[in-house]
Design an enzyme around this catalytic site. Structure first.
Site, PDB file in Angstrom:
ATOM      1  N   HIS A  62      19.869  31.734   0.392  1.00 29.75           N
ATOM      2  CA  HIS A  62      20.896  31.679  -0.643  1.00 29.75           C
ATOM      3  C   HIS A  62      20.298  31.635  -2.040  1.00 29.75           C
ATOM      4  CE1 HIS A  62      23.231  29.382   2.687  1.00 29.75           C
ATOM      5  NE2 HIS A  62      23.333  30.686   2.858  1.00 29.75           N
ATOM      6  N   LYS A  71      15.681  24.245  -7.883  1.00 29.43           N
ATOM      7  CA  LYS A  71      16.054  23.229  -6.892  1.00 29.43           C
ATOM      8  C   LYS A  71      14.894  22.279  -6.633  1.00 29.43           C
ATOM      9  CE  LYS A  71      19.316  26.161  -4.405  1.00 29.43           C
ATOM     10  NZ  LYS A  71      19.672  26.797  -3.142  1.00 29.43           N
ATOM     11  N   TYR A 131      19.358  18.014  -2.246  1.00 30.81           N
ATOM     12  CA  TYR A 131      18.705  18.822  -3.266  1.00 30.81           C
ATOM     13  C   TYR A 131      19.440  18.721  -4.580  1.00 30.81           C
ATOM     14  CZ  TYR A 131      22.072  22.359  -1.647  1.00 30.81           C
ATOM     15  OH  TYR A 131      23.207  23.016  -1.279  1.00 30.81           O
ATOM     16  N   ASP A 168      26.252  33.810   6.451  1.00 29.88           N
ATOM     17  CA  ASP A 168      24.851  34.225   6.588  1.00 29.88           C
ATOM     18  C   ASP A 168      24.703  35.397   7.548  1.00 29.88           C
ATOM     19  OD1 ASP A 168      24.109  32.341   4.747  1.00 29.88           O
ATOM     20  OD2 ASP A 168      23.385  30.890   6.210  1.00 29.88           O
TER      21      ASP A 168
END
Length: 182
Positions: A62, A71, A131, A168
């Site tokens: 992603h 991130k 995250y 996905d």
């Protein structure tokens, strides 16, 4: 003081905190604004997200195109194989990936700069991942690349067919993906 290790793709960093252990357990600072700025530059994390995944769940790859996210990833429980793919066309490592096992025992954090796609495979029976991002989630800007794209040839440590989301399963190939041009 955290130990910061530069990883093979430009901008990827592994952060190992200073653990203080005694007979009661351990203590460490997860983050300190001044240290993060010293280690990562002028990044302000604006959102923190957490996911829980069962073994063999694969999330990703992603990224956000118009509002790319840096991130900072940490595993709270369990083990994952974490992957970052460089989508910055100007980068010497464009189209290359790096995979690293993160686990709750080591308390390490992986920093992925903006311009990368990200995904992970859960290796333990269950894993919780947290995250921080420097941009808010923007569903209009969200993109995904197939986890099994033959051009990327990511060497996932699979022991059986991964469990993936419908989103996905419909992800684009690397060749047709939107990339970061600047």
């Amino acid at each position: 003081m955290n130990k910061v290790t530069t990883l093979p793709l430009p901008g990827l960093l592994l952060i190992q905190p200073q653990l203080y252990k005694d007979d009661r357990g351990y203590f460490f600072e997860v983050s300190r604004s001044s240290e993060l700025k010293r280690q990562l530059g002028d990044i302000d994390f604006v959102q923190e997200s957490q996911s829980g995944s069962y073994q063999h769940v694969l999330r990703g790859l992603h990224y956000q195109l118009n509002k790319p996210q840096a991130k900072l990833i940490r595993v709270l429980t369990g083990r994952i194989f974490d992957v970052a793919v460089d989508l910055r066309q100007h980068s010497a490592s464009f189209g290359q990936w790096y995979g690293f096992e993160l686990c709750s025992e080591k308390k390490q954090q992986l920093f992925i700069p903006a311009g990368f796609a990200h995904g992970f495979l859960t290796l333990s029976s269950y894993a919780e991942v947290v995250y921080k991002t420097d941009q808010y989630y923007d569903p209009v800007s969200e993109r995904a690349i197939r986890w099994d794209d033959p051009q990327l040839a990511i060497q996932w440590p699979l022991t059986e067919t991964p469990i993936i989301s419908d989103k996905d399963a419909k992800a684009q190939s690397f060749a047709s993906a939107d990339i970061f041009l600047k």
